[in-house]
Structures are given as C-alpha cells and as structure tokens.
Design an enzyme around this catalytic site. Structure first.
Site, PDB file in Angstrom:
ATOM      1  N   ASP A 162      23.882  46.202  26.806  1.00  0.00           N
ATOM      2  CA  ASP A 162      24.923  47.236  26.918  1.00  0.00           C
ATOM      3  C   ASP A 162      25.974  46.938  27.979  1.00  0.00           C
ATOM      4  OD1 ASP A 162      23.385  47.813  29.191  1.00  0.00           O
ATOM      5  OD2 ASP A 162      23.539  49.983  28.945  1.00  0.00           O
ATOM      6  N   GLU A 414      12.951  43.553  27.659  1.00  0.00           N
ATOM      7  CA  GLU A 414      12.829  44.219  26.358  1.00  0.00           C
ATOM      8  C   GLU A 414      12.984  43.292  25.161  1.00  0.00           C
ATOM      9  OE1 GLU A 414      15.228  47.749  26.174  1.00  0.00           O
ATOM     10  OE2 GLU A 414      14.104  48.711  27.782  1.00  0.00           O
ATOM     11  N   TYR A 469      12.106  55.851  28.496  1.00  0.00           N
ATOM     12  CA  TYR A 469      13.177  56.864  28.465  1.00  0.00           C
ATOM     13  C   TYR A 469      12.725  58.158  27.779  1.00  0.00           C
ATOM     14  CZ  TYR A 469      16.126  53.323  30.466  1.00  0.00           C
ATOM     15  OH  TYR A 469      16.651  52.396  31.335  1.00  0.00           O
ATOM     16  N   GLU A 504      12.082  50.661  34.417  1.00  0.00           N
ATOM     17  CA  GLU A 504      13.288  51.459  34.133  1.00  0.00           C
ATOM     18  C   GLU A 504      12.860  52.865  33.739  1.00  0.00           C
ATOM     19  OE1 GLU A 504      16.029  49.954  31.186  1.00  0.00           O
ATOM     20  OE2 GLU A 504      16.078  47.955  32.097  1.00  0.00           O
TER      21      GLU A 504
HETATM   22  C1  GCB Z   1      17.427  49.706  28.502  1.00  0.00           C
HETATM   23  C2  GCB Z   1      17.951  48.388  28.961  1.00  0.00           C
HETATM   24  C3  GCB Z   1      19.120  48.550  29.922  1.00  0.00           C
HETATM   25  C4  GCB Z   1      20.063  49.625  29.421  1.00  0.00           C
HETATM   26  C5  GCB Z   1      19.301  50.925  29.342  1.00  0.00           C
HETATM   27  C6  GCB Z   1      20.188  52.081  28.865  1.00  0.00           C
HETATM   28  O1  GCB Z   1      16.321  49.831  28.081  1.00  0.00           O
HETATM   29  O2  GCB Z   1      16.963  47.585  29.521  1.00  0.00           O
HETATM   30  O3  GCB Z   1      19.768  47.318  30.044  1.00  0.00           O
HETATM   31  O4  GCB Z   1      21.182  49.782  30.222  1.00  0.00           O
HETATM   32  O5  GCB Z   1      18.215  50.805  28.476  1.00  0.00           O
HETATM   33  O6  GCB Z   1      20.660  52.828  29.690  1.00  0.00           O
HETATM   34  O7  GCB Z   1      20.407  52.153  27.660  1.00  0.00           O
END
Ligand code: GCB
Length: 592
Positions: A162, A414, A469, A504
């Site tokens: 991203d 990932e 997330y 994360e």
């Molecule tokens: C993830 C990625 C990271 C992204 C993030 C997001 O899992 O590892 O590079 O920026 O999600 O905020 O979508």
C-alpha cells in the site's frame, strides 16, 4: 559491508548536493549513451531524496522507468596512491553507475548499499563525472514485487503493497579512500558469561601487502579493555557493561593492519555486547525476558519521500522515547544505516526486515481486480524471484550483522503462507538466513487470511509474528466480537510454544475526527481498539510484544481505502499526536 569512515588511514567525502536530473520516459538514455556527456534538459534535485514529490507535475510523480542523475566530483589530490571507492547507500530500485565514460557498477534492490572501486577510473587532483540511471519499475522478479501497466496515460506502476513507490537516490552517496591493503570486512559475535563479556571477531582483509592484524577493544571512555592479534579470535572483557534495551552502551573495536611499526589501515567498529535467545515462549535479551513495545514504521515524509533525513530521524526517535516505545520493525524494507547506528547508540531494539512485501497474489488480485497465476509458480514468483530474495537477505545480513540493536530478521511481510509452494519457496530462505547468521532468530509476518491451523510458514520461524486487524478489516467497529476473535486466535497460536509478537494492529484514524460512540475512523475508536488489543495481550502470556501499525500516517497511492494515505498512524504524517498517542503512552510508561 563496512560503512565508510574517516580515520588516520581513511577519508571520505559526502556527495550529497543538488545533482542534475532528467526523466527518461521513453527509455532513450541507455541507447543514446547519456552518461557520455551532460544530461539533456536536466533540472536540479536534492540527493538524498525521493524525486517523486519534488515538483507539482504528474509526469514526475507518476514517472515509471529510468531517471538519470549526474554530478561532478573533485577527487582530492591527497588521495593519490590510495584505493578510491564510490558508494551509494541505496538507489531504489536498481541502478547502473558510470564514472566519466566507464560503467563501474550495477545493482538490483533499492534498500542496500553498493559500491565500486574506481581507483583506475579517476585521477586525484581532477574532477570526474558521475552518472547514475535509476529504474523504479517493479516486476514479479523484483523485491518488492509489483507490475507495470500500459494505460492511456502511459506506464503506471502497480506495487503489491500500500505504500507509495518512492524512488531515487534515497541515502547518502560517498567517495572515499582506503589504503591499497585494507580492512574489507569485520564480523563480531558477542557473548556473556557471568560478569564477563566475549567478542568473537573475524577480519577480512584485501590488497597486495603482507600485514598482521591487531585488534583492540576500547570502552566508551577510550580505555583499552582487551587486545589480540590475528585475523580471528575472541576478546574477553571482565566486568563487561552489556548493551541492553534502554542503554546503548558501545565499545569500539579498533582493527589495525600493521606492517612492522607502520599502521597500514585502521577501522573502528562500534560493538555492543549482548545476547539474544529464544527459550520456550520467552524472547531473551542478555538472558532476561524482553517485551517489545513499539511500532511498524516507514521511511516516509512530506516532500522528501523516503529520502534519509537526520532531522526527522532524531525527531522520530524522540517521539518513540516520549511514548515509551523500546523497539520498532523496519517495515517493509531495510532502513538507512544511520537509523540502525542511532538505535545502537540509544538502546532501541530493531526487527530488521527485507523488502519482501506483497508476495500474496490471491489477496493482491482481489485488490487490483485481476487474475494472477499462483503466487509461487513459474509464471509469478519463481526461481529468479527467489534468488533475488536470497540476494536481498545476503545483503541485509552483510550490512547489519554487527548491529546490537538488531535482534530478529524478518524475511517477509504477509506472504502467501498456506500452500506447499510457499513452503518450498521459503524453506531455503529461512535456512539461508540462519546459515548467514546463526545468532539471531528469524521470522516472517503472517496475515489473517492464513490463521493458526492453515498457515505453514510460522513453523519455520523462531517467533510467531502476527499482523491482525480484528475490529478494523474484520468485525469492523464491533470491538466485543473482535476481542473474542483475537483472544481465540492468540490462544491457538500459544499452543505452538513459541513467543508471539503482534507485529501489526491498528485502525485508520483521521486526526480531528471525533464521535461520542467510538466510530471507526475517529480518534476515540482508535483509542478503544488499541486498548482492547492490550487487554487481550495481557491475558495471553506467550505474547512478547506489541507493534502498533503504524508509528505515523504515510503516503500511499489513492484508493477507495485510503484518505490521503494510510491513516493508521498514532502520529499524523507531520508527527502530531492523535488521542491514541496519549493512550499508548499511558500504557507503555507503565510497562517500562
Ligand atoms: C497490512 C500490511 C501493511 C499495511 C496495513 C494496512 O497488513 O502489512 O503494510 O499498511 O496492512 O494498513 O492496510
């Protein structure tokens, strides 16, 4: 690969300045031989910096392909008789370099240094023209992977991650000299035995002269604490002062090449004496359990893009200290060496990541709305890609092996991780990393699409690394459901008997957006969501760390998911705190 340094036998010049710069949208430069003279239609750009955001022009920001940089360098007269080297700390993503009319080096990979011995191509006391072509294209065989499309507006780069595909000469460029016989490399491995410390060292030397090697270890006051001779050996320090999180105590290892009374070359390497070990579900530094508090970051700033900048570096470290962080991950590529040196000196712990991000074509295909071949297959990430990945790991370890701050290698973020093909691709890369550095654990960050029971790569790593997330991408806004799902998943991973690092977790948050009933995108929601994660972490003893995604908001290409970039920062892109910064600070100050 040793950093250039000034010393009694060495000198360096930093070539950071305004360089001439020309875009090459039709790939004309290589066939027309642009290195043979002044670049056509050039303008000035700063080095180091990304060129991407410098001008209010779409043709620059969206440029795909070659760009040309050029400067003139005066080689000091006093360097006559020395070996002269031209070094680039990085060029994203690949480069070819000429000195006057001669090609001196080509390099693939945007985040590690490369250099050329230019002794035979320059004349001390005169100037030389340095020309560099930098190519920002990504492909299935680049790291990170991506693709280039031909559209009505011309070529478009589609990275499989991203963050913005910033490009250019992102880090310092050096011209330096060493003696003809010189210290080519030094490797140290440190140990602790009771109150004593050990430093195993190995010196590689090069050049025509017969020399002896003498090594001296000096403490931070410059007092000699150990000495030895020979290209390899072990130094012992009684009453050692270890390097440890929060206290970046460093010794200096001075390596002298001597011939009789003459010191032919001398190189000084800072050394932190510390150990790293995994024991069951514990991550031990110097034998003591370590809990990671910190962030995934980016090298990212307005205008300069990914260009290294000491001002921002010092400020970021100061904010990490203010908030109570003790560590960060160099997501998703190796950072400038200045950053690692700073972490060494300040006792900040680093997870060092190679630029392998976006190796999951199932997920990327969904985002880009197109069909891809299987991720790890002959038409996609194939043997060539794997060798590029292996080389990136070799260069990362070669560059960073001596940094005490680095405690864990992350060899991918990932990737697809639930297929036979992913195991076949990654098994040799885990083995390679361990062979290159048997002293540090290795991991790769897992994504939620391959949870416990489905994922096959975490079994290859030493630490379970999870990007999660819940509450954001899954169970959006439903924190009670998210809490249950997160708890269940962490408990499942805990059965593996390895330490778990949540590498994360976070929620996009628009600074200044508020709601009484914490709604996604508001500052209140980010606080509530992070606090929910923290409750769960405290209930699962195998969790050894929490890295919030992200330290600061960062630039991304436009998409329906991104409002002026990725907004998961605890700080805004210009480093102002969101409400979450204070909430996280309250927790981390307590955990300190
Ligand atoms: C993830 C990625 C990271 C992204 C993030 C997001 O899992 O590892 O590079 O920026 O999600 O905020 O979508």
């Amino acid at each position: 690969m040793l950093r250039p340094q000034d010393g009694p036998t060495r000198e360096r010049r930093r070539l950071d300045a305004l360089w001439a710069f020309t875009l090459d949208p039709t790939d004309a430069g290589r066939s027309e031989g642009w290195w043979r003279g002044r670049l056509p239609d050039s303008r000035e750009v700063p080095v180091p910096a990304s060129f991407t955001d410098l001008f209010p022009e779409r043709s620059v920001r969206d440029h795909v392909g070659d760009v040309w940089y050029q400067t003139t360098v005066l080689v000091p007269r006093g360097w006559a008789g020395s070996r002269i080297v031209l070094r680039f700390d990085s060029a994203t993503h690949r480069a070819v370099v000429w000195v006057d009319d001669v090609e001196v080096v080509a390099h693939e990979g945007g985040f590690t240094p490369f250099e050329a011995d230019v002794t035979d191509h320059v004349r001390p006391g005169t100037s030389a023209r340095v020309t560099v072509v930098v190519d920002n294209r990504v492909s299935f065989q680049s790291l990170p992977p991506g693709l280039v499309d031909d559209g009505p507006q011309g070529r478009q780069v589609k990275p499989f991650h991203d963050f913005t595909n910033y490009a250019g000469l992102h880090r310092p460029v050096w011209l330096y000299c060493t003696p003809r016989t010189y210290v080519d490399d030094v490797t140290v491995v440190t140990g602790l035995e009771g109150t004593a410390g050990t430093v195993d060292y190995e010196v590689a030397l090069a050049g025509p002269d017969e020399v002896d090697v003498r090594v001296t270890l000096l403490d931070a006051e410059g007092v000699e604490v150990a000495q030895d001779t020979g290209a390899s050996g072990t130094l012992r320090v009684d009453d050692v002062r270890p390097w440890r999180p929060g206290e970046g105590y460093l010794y200096d290892l001075r390596v002298d090449l001597v011939s009789g009374d003459e010191v032919v070359d001398s190189y000084v390497l800072p050394v932190g004496v510390r150990t790293v070990r995994i024991k069951g579900t514990e991550f031990l530094i110097n034998g003591e359990p370590f809990y990671f508090r910190g962030f995934g970051k980016h090298e990212d700033a307005p205008v300069r893009g990914r260009g290294h900048d000491d001002v921002l570096m010092v400020h970021d470290f100061a904010l990490m200290d203010w908030i109570g962080a003790n560590s960060f991950r160099t997501s998703h590529y190796p950072y400038a060496e200045e950053v690692l040196e700073y972490a060494d000196r300040h006792g900040v712990v680093v997870i060092d990541e190679v630029a392998a991000v976006g190796q999951n074509f199932g997920m990327i295909g969904g985002f880009l709305q197109r069909q891809f071949p299987p991720t790890f297959s002959p038409d996609a990430l194939n043997d060539v890609s794997q060798e590029v990945h292996a080389q990136a790991i070799r260069e990362l370890v070669a560059r960073d092996k001596n940094h005490p701050s680095v405690v864990l290698w992350s060899i991918s973020n990932e990737p697809e991780s639930d297929t036979e093909a992913s195991v076949a691709y990654f098994e040799p890369l885990f083995a390679l990393t361990r062979e290159l550095d048997p002293t540090r654990p290795v991991g790769s960050a897992n994504m939620v699409g391959a949870p416990h029971g489905k994922d096959r790569l975490q079994a290859l790593g030493d630490v379970v690394m999870l990007n999660r997330y819940y509450g954001w991408a899954i169970n959006t806004g439903d924190l009670p459901a998210a809490e249950k799902a997160l708890q269940a998943e962490l408990e499942a991973w805990a059965t593996e008997g390895k330490p778990i690092l949540v590498s994360e977790y976070g929620a996009d948050t628009l600074a200044g957006l508020h709601s009484i009933l914490a709604e996604p995108w508001t500052e209140e929601f980010q606080v509530e969501m992070l606090e929910m994660y923290h409750r769960v972490f405290d209930r699962v003893s195998a969790v050894v760390g929490e890295h919030v995604w992200n330290f600061a908001d960062f630039s991304t290409p436009s998409s329906p998911f991104r409002v002026g970039g990725n907004r998961k920062g605890v700080f805004t892109r210009d480093r102002k705190p969101k409400a979450s910064a204070f909430a996280v600070r309250r927790r981390w100050q307590q955990l300190r």
